[in-house]
Write an enzyme that holds these catalytic residues in place. Structure first.
Site, PDB file in Angstrom:
ATOM      1  N   ARG A 278      40.089  49.561  54.873  1.00 44.97           N
ATOM      2  CA  ARG A 278      39.141  48.618  56.038  1.00 44.97           C
ATOM      3  C   ARG A 278      39.218  47.079  55.790  1.00 44.97           C
ATOM      4  O   ARG A 278      39.859  46.767  54.718  1.00 44.97           O
ATOM      5  CB  ARG A 278      38.047  49.275  55.824  1.00 44.97           C
TER       6      ARG A 278
ATOM      7  N   ARG B 149      42.126  53.330  51.779  1.00 40.52           N
ATOM      8  CA  ARG B 149      41.327  53.454  52.948  1.00 40.52           C
ATOM      9  C   ARG B 149      41.807  52.087  53.872  1.00 40.52           C
ATOM     10  O   ARG B 149      41.679  52.275  55.057  1.00 40.52           O
ATOM     11  CB  ARG B 149      39.789  53.316  53.116  1.00 40.52           C
TER      12      ARG B 149
ATOM     13  N   ARG C  21      31.908  44.289  45.595  1.00 38.86           N
ATOM     14  CA  ARG C  21      31.059  45.020  46.544  1.00 38.86           C
ATOM     15  C   ARG C  21      30.622  45.833  45.095  1.00 38.86           C
ATOM     16  O   ARG C  21      29.519  46.267  44.959  1.00 38.86           O
ATOM     17  CB  ARG C  21      31.761  45.959  47.469  1.00 38.86           C
TER      18      ARG C  21
ATOM     19  N   ARG D 103      19.543  49.232  50.183  1.00 39.36           N
ATOM     20  CA  ARG D 103      20.369  48.838  49.129  1.00 39.36           C
ATOM     21  C   ARG D 103      19.861  47.899  48.168  1.00 39.36           C
ATOM     22  O   ARG D 103      20.838  47.304  47.477  1.00 39.36           O
ATOM     23  CB  ARG D 103      21.646  48.337  50.117  1.00 39.36           C
TER      24      ARG D 103
ATOM     25  N   LYS E  49      30.125  59.104  50.396  1.00 43.70           N
ATOM     26  CA  LYS E  49      28.801  59.205  51.008  1.00 43.70           C
ATOM     27  C   LYS E  49      28.677  59.197  52.472  1.00 43.70           C
ATOM     28  O   LYS E  49      28.019  59.948  52.957  1.00 43.70           O
ATOM     29  CB  LYS E  49      27.612  58.368  50.660  1.00 43.70           C
TER      30      LYS E  49
HETATM   31  P1  ADP Z   1      30.583  50.774  51.610  1.00 42.30           P
HETATM   32  O1  ADP Z   1      29.625  51.966  51.315  1.00 42.30           O
HETATM   33  O2  ADP Z   1      32.015  51.149  51.312  1.00 42.30           O
HETATM   34  O3  ADP Z   1      29.883  49.469  50.813  1.00 42.30           O
HETATM   35  P2  ADP Z   1      29.092  50.269  54.035  1.00 42.30           P
HETATM   36  O4  ADP Z   1      29.590  50.647  55.497  1.00 42.30           O
HETATM   37  O5  ADP Z   1      28.075  51.041  53.637  1.00 42.30           O
HETATM   38  O6  ADP Z   1      30.400  50.657  53.076  1.00 42.30           O
HETATM   39  O7  ADP Z   1      28.792  48.572  54.082  1.00 42.30           O
HETATM   40  C1  ADP Z   1      29.766  47.825  54.185  1.00 42.30           C
HETATM   41  C2  ADP Z   1      28.961  46.334  54.220  1.00 42.30           C
HETATM   42  O8  ADP Z   1      28.113  46.234  55.147  1.00 42.30           O
HETATM   43  C3  ADP Z   1      28.259  46.074  52.971  1.00 42.30           C
HETATM   44  O9  ADP Z   1      29.305  45.553  51.908  1.00 42.30           O
HETATM   45  C4  ADP Z   1      27.370  44.992  53.306  1.00 42.30           C
HETATM   46  O10 ADP Z   1      28.125  43.530  53.596  1.00 42.30           O
HETATM   47  C5  ADP Z   1      26.954  45.618  54.794  1.00 42.30           C
HETATM   48  N1  ADP Z   1      25.724  46.390  54.328  1.00 42.30           N
HETATM   49  C6  ADP Z   1      25.734  47.705  54.963  1.00 42.30           C
HETATM   50  N2  ADP Z   1      24.459  48.156  54.786  1.00 42.30           N
HETATM   51  C7  ADP Z   1      23.827  47.153  54.176  1.00 42.30           C
HETATM   52  C8  ADP Z   1      22.364  47.026  53.881  1.00 42.30           C
HETATM   53  N3  ADP Z   1      21.301  47.883  53.901  1.00 42.30           N
HETATM   54  N4  ADP Z   1      21.831  45.754  53.593  1.00 42.30           N
HETATM   55  C9  ADP Z   1      22.767  44.606  53.581  1.00 42.30           C
HETATM   56  N5  ADP Z   1      23.971  44.908  53.617  1.00 42.30           N
HETATM   57  C10 ADP Z   1      24.584  45.914  54.033  1.00 42.30           C
END
Ligand code: ADP
Length: 187
Positions: free
Chosen positions: A133, A131, A144, A92, A17
């Site tokens: 990371r 990836r 996750r 989320r 995404k």
């Molecule tokens: P991915 O889609 O691979 O999980 P993201 O970059 O969207 O990667 O998110 C990485 C981490 O950042 C999540 O596992 C969470 O800990 C935190 N995070 C991101 N967006 C939110 C959100 N809206 N609410 C709470 N935690 C978030």
């Protein structure tokens, strides 16, 4: 896209995404707002937000809502977001979705489409392992995915009921997915 209209990208970690959101944002000349990117930047800058968010992210947990909600409110109020925006990684969970609904009403913006980029779990784990990371260790990835299923996936029904949801098959080439998305947005 009309004034104040946005797109939300939902989809599991590793669904692609972020990549698609970035491509569309460039096409449509609207900002790509990724809460994950904002949090990683905060960690890199060692801000108080970054310091608070770090351990949650490392464990694959959501960071607490109170760290995120103000951030989104401020970002959607910026001048470059007034024509439209793409949210990636927000909302989320249910309370973030409700917060967003209220905020959008207040600032006279609305959700155009919610895009659900769908990819099977086994493909996701493979992609994320490649990836590499900091939070892409197998155990963290699986956690996750559980958090996604428990907290985020229920939002699909919420946006389906609002007739906003559009599911796209994410297990295709980047170009094929972008083409589907462009078609959706021009019809
Ligand atoms: P991915 O889609 O691979 O999980 P993201 O970059 O969207 O990667 O998110 C990485 C981490 O950042 C999540 O596992 C969470 O800990 C935190 N995070 C991101 N967006 C939110 C959100 N809206 N609410 C709470 N935690 C978030």
């Amino acid at each position: 896209m009309t004034a104040g209209r946005g797109l939300i990208f939902l989809g599991a970690p590793g669904s692609g995404k972020g990549t698609q959101a970035q491509i569309l944002a460039t096409d449509l000349q609207i900002p790509h707002i990724s809460t994950g990117d904002m949090l990683r930047q905060a960690i890199a800058d060692a801000t108080p937000l970054g310091q608070q968010a770090k351990s949650y992210m490392e464990q694959g947990e959501l960071v607490p809502d109170d760290l995120i909600l103000g951030l989104i409110q401020e970002r959607l109020g910026q001048p470059d977001a007034q024509k439209g925006w793409i949210l990636d990684g927000f909302p989320r969970n249910q309370s973030q979705a409700e917060f967003l609904d209220n905020l959008l009403t207040q600032i006279h913006h609305e959700v155009g489409w919610v895009i659900n980029l769908h990819v099977n779990d086994d493909v996701i784990v493979q992609r994320l392992l490649q990836r590499g990371r900091a939070d892409d260790q197998e155990e963290t990835i699986r956690h996750r995915l559980e958090v996604y299923r428990e907290k985020t996936a229920p939002l699909l029904a919420f946006y389906q009921a609002a007739q906003k949801l559009h599911t796209v098959n994410g297990d295709r080439s980047m170009e094929a997915i972008s083409d589907s998305l462009r078609m959706l947005l021009t019809t």
